[in-house]
Design an enzyme around this catalytic site. Structure first.
Site, short mmCIF file in Angstrom:
data_model
loop_
_atom_site.label_atom_id
_atom_site.label_comp_id
_atom_site.label_asym_id
_atom_site.label_seq_id
_atom_site.Cartn_x
_atom_site.Cartn_y
_atom_site.Cartn_z
N GLY A 88 0.80 -1.22 0.00
CA GLY A 88 0.00 0.00 0.00
C GLY A 88 0.83 1.27 0.00
N ASP B 86 -2.14 6.99 2.92
CA ASP B 86 -1.57 7.99 2.01
C ASP B 86 -0.39 7.46 1.20
OD1 ASP B 86 0.35 7.80 3.94
OD2 ASP B 86 0.28 9.91 4.56
N ARG C 298 14.79 0.01 -0.11
CA ARG C 298 15.01 -1.25 0.60
C ARG C 298 15.51 -2.34 -0.34
NH1 ARG C 298 10.36 -3.53 4.55
NH2 ARG C 298 9.22 -4.05 2.66
N ARG D 187 6.17 -13.08 0.90
CA ARG D 187 5.80 -13.25 2.31
C ARG D 187 4.89 -14.46 2.45
NH1 ARG D 187 5.74 -7.54 3.80
NH2 ARG D 187 6.64 -6.44 2.04
N ASP E 209 2.00 -11.37 7.07
CA ASP E 209 2.48 -10.57 5.93
C ASP E 209 3.86 -9.99 6.21
OD1 ASP E 209 0.70 -9.18 7.81
OD2 ASP E 209 1.32 -7.37 6.74
N ASN E 210 4.34 -10.12 7.44
CA ASN E 210 5.67 -9.64 7.78
C ASN E 210 6.65 -10.79 8.00
OD1 ASN E 210 4.73 -7.02 7.63
ND2 ASN E 210 4.36 -6.85 9.83
N ASP F 256 10.24 -5.89 7.41
CA ASP F 256 9.21 -4.96 7.90
C ASP F 256 9.42 -4.57 9.37
OD1 ASP F 256 8.10 -4.70 5.47
OD2 ASP F 256 6.11 -5.41 6.00
P1 AMP Z 1 2.89 -2.68 7.78
O1 AMP Z 1 2.35 -2.20 9.06
O2 AMP Z 1 3.93 -1.76 7.19
O3 AMP Z 1 3.37 -4.09 7.80
O4 AMP Z 1 1.68 -2.61 6.76
C1 AMP Z 1 0.49 -3.34 6.85
C2 AMP Z 1 -0.36 -3.03 5.64
O5 AMP Z 1 -0.79 -1.67 5.68
C3 AMP Z 1 0.35 -3.21 4.31
O6 AMP Z 1 -0.57 -3.65 3.37
C4 AMP Z 1 0.81 -1.82 3.99
O7 AMP Z 1 1.03 -1.62 2.63
C5 AMP Z 1 -0.35 -0.99 4.50
N1 AMP Z 1 0.06 0.38 4.86
C6 AMP Z 1 0.80 0.75 5.92
N2 AMP Z 1 0.98 2.08 5.94
C7 AMP Z 1 0.35 2.58 4.86
C8 AMP Z 1 0.17 3.90 4.33
N3 AMP Z 1 0.69 4.97 4.91
N4 AMP Z 1 -0.55 4.02 3.20
C9 AMP Z 1 -1.08 2.95 2.61
N5 AMP Z 1 -0.95 1.69 3.05
C10 AMP Z 1 -0.25 1.49 4.17
MG MG Z 2 4.26 -5.22 6.56
#
Ligand code: AMP
Ligand code: MG
Length: 493
Positions: free
Chosen positions: A93, A126, A177, A184, A253-254, A263
């Site tokens: 995202g 965002d 990165r 994953r 997913d991590n 992540d």
């Molecule tokens: P994370 O917490 O980074 O492992 O992300 C969990 C999910 O939320 C993943 O699908 C990310 O792509 C999405 N995500 C986290 N932060 C954002 C953001 N600022 N905008 C859009 N998607 C996000």
């Molecule tokens: Mg993640």
């Protein structure tokens, strides 16, 4: 710098062969990108033109304002169990894979931008990242890499010149990165949850080719793939535990298919030994607390095994369930074996004896009871190995339990031929002096907010050789000052 600059030579196997597993993406335009951290050694390992990349023109490429020649930006689809609840559609995202580079040692590496703007998977987000979490991920990745723990790494951190909203205005940043891949457990779940067995098979074939090529022609290769991933993940989590690392958000997913730490969100290192340590502000029940990580690894691996049930041969689904369950059920025992090997080395043992586990567990209990700094304990134990208990004894104040333990430990070491100084030297090769201590990381992050990256540079220097004491870095060996207080980390969003 134009798009030909930087020396990128992409070979994008995922974009080329895995249609249906991603959606093409377009980076945001950032007003004033500036490289604040650049990883020279990693750039050279990737065969990039480090000198020309680490420039204002290079910043345009590294934030995605200018797409390097040969990049094919895309966001990957994945699902995931987040704190136990299943989300069938997460995906990148706020990240895009630029492509893959074969590094100078012949290893295929993903190059990904994190925080580069909205994608088809952004939902309400965002697509951006704030400077603090980007720096934390950069620092932690380097810490882990230099500790010898498999991890994704950062090639650069670039501030974007943009302000983003995160409980107040924060500086925006992009993390560049590098990962063995971004596949994953959640990538498999995405297709398995849709009942798309053919896509699961295709993904498994791709993952085997890329990360487990030795299994390509194996009998029951998908089952062997499961076995191999279990082994890699357990080895990884054992290493986390051995250095006192808390990932903080071990959602499926991590968890990477390559076996790298990935992540970095609300992660931290423990100071005082405490199996219940939880630092993440969003982990109210301690699901991903320090000592629970092996349990959660097993849970995640069970979810992974489920995604493969449709492809595991021979014998069809029923036999597959039986065989996969057997692998999953023996995880605690397998993990204990891996962990024990690591812990033996930490206390300087060369040989294996049945009672070693009791010796190690009683040591941990004493440490927990006296709230002794986990990292220092092992460095000081090396002094004891060389014959001097003063440093270790001091850690325990009035607690006499350690005397008794030291006596048992000495008796155990005496059964081995190794003499004291040599044992100490060996121990110092597996027990770090420097870890990314929470108060040090916090200092770096807050100085960086006002544009001062000298603290971060200095911490990265200490972390570059974590097993070797350096002159002038004495403070970096110390636990947090008493007034640092209970530490909370926030998710990397
Ligand atoms: P994370 O917490 O980074 O492992 O992300 C969990 C999910 O939320 C993943 O699908 C990310 O792509 C999405 N995500 C986290 N932060 C954002 C953001 N600022 N905008 C859009 N998607 C996000
Ligand atoms: Mg993640």
């Amino acid at each position: 710098m134009n798009k030909e600059g930087g020396g990128f030579e992409f070979d994008n196997s995922f974009a080329r062969t895995m249609e249906g597993f991603y959606i093409r993406a377009k980076a945001a335009k950032f007003p004033a990108p500036k490289i604040v951290l650049f990883n020279g050694p990693l750039a050279r390992q990737l065969g990039l033109d480090a000198k020309n990349l680490n420039t204002p023109e290079g910043a345009e490429l590294l934030c995605g304002n200018v797409m390097p020649e040969g990049a094919d930006p895309l966001s990957q689809a994945y699902a995931g169990h987040q704190f136990g609840g299943f989300s069938p559609r997460l995906g990148d995202g706020r990240a895009m894979l630029l492509g893959e580079i074969i590094d100078t040692s012949g290893q295929r590496q993903d190059l990904q931008l994190k925080g580069s703007g909205r994608t088809e998977f952004s939902r309400g987000g965002d697509g951006k990242a704030a400077l603090g979490p980007v720096l934390r991920e950069y620092i932690m990745g380097e810490a882990m890499h230099n500790l010898g723990i498999a991890t994704t790494r950062a090639l650069a951190a670039v501030t974007t010149g943009e302000s983003i909203e995160r409980e107040g205005a924060k500086q925006g940043a992009v993390l560049v990165r590098v990962a063995a891949s971004h596949l994953r457990v959640g990538t498999f779940q995405y297709f398995a949850a849709r009942g798309d067995v053919e896509k699961v098979r295709q993904l498994a074939d791709y993952a085997i080719e890329r990360h487990y090529p030795e299994l390509k022609d194996a009998n029951n290769k998908y089952f062997e793939f499961l076995r191999a991933l279990i082994k890699r993940q357990l080895s990884l989590v054992a290493k986390w535990i051995e250095v006192g690392f808390v990932h903080g958000v071990m959602n499926t997913d991590n968890m990477s298919i390559s076996g790298e730490t990935i992540d970095y969100g609300p992660c931290a290192f423990i100071d005082a030994y405490n199996p219940g340590a939880v630092f993440s502000s969003i982990d109210q029940n301690g699901r991903y607390g320090f000592g629970n990580q092996p349990v959660m690894a097993q849970w995640n691996l069970a979810r992974f095994a489920e995604t493969l049930l449709g492809v595991i041969e021979p014998g069809g689904p029923e036999k597959a369930v039986e065989a996969a369950s057997a692998l999953i059920n023996q995880i605690p025992e397998q993990y204990t074996g891996i962990w024990l090997r690591g812990m033996r080395a930490k206390i300087g043992l060369d040989t294996e004896e049945e009672n070693d586990i009791d010796l190690i567990n009683s040591m941990l209990a004493i440490m927990e009871n006296s709230q002794v700094d986990y990292t220092r304990f092992f460095r000081f134990l090396a002094f004891s190995a060389a014959g001097d208990d003063t440093a270790l004894r001091k850690l325990f104040a009035q607690d006499a339990a350690i005397d008794n333990w030291l006596e048992k430990w000495r008796a155990r070491t005496k059964k081995e031929a190794l003499e004291g100084a040599a044992r100490a030297e060996k121990m110092n090769k597996v027990n770090p002096v420097y870890i990314a201590r929470n108060h040090l990381v916090e200092n770096c992050l807050s100085a960086a907010e006002s544009g001062d990256f000298s603290k971060t540079d200095k911490l990265l220097t200490a972390l570059s050789t974590p097993y070797k004491s350096r002159m002038g870095f004495e403070l970096y060996e110390q636990p947090a000052p008493k007034d640092f207080g209970p530490y909370k980390t926030f998710c990397g969003t």
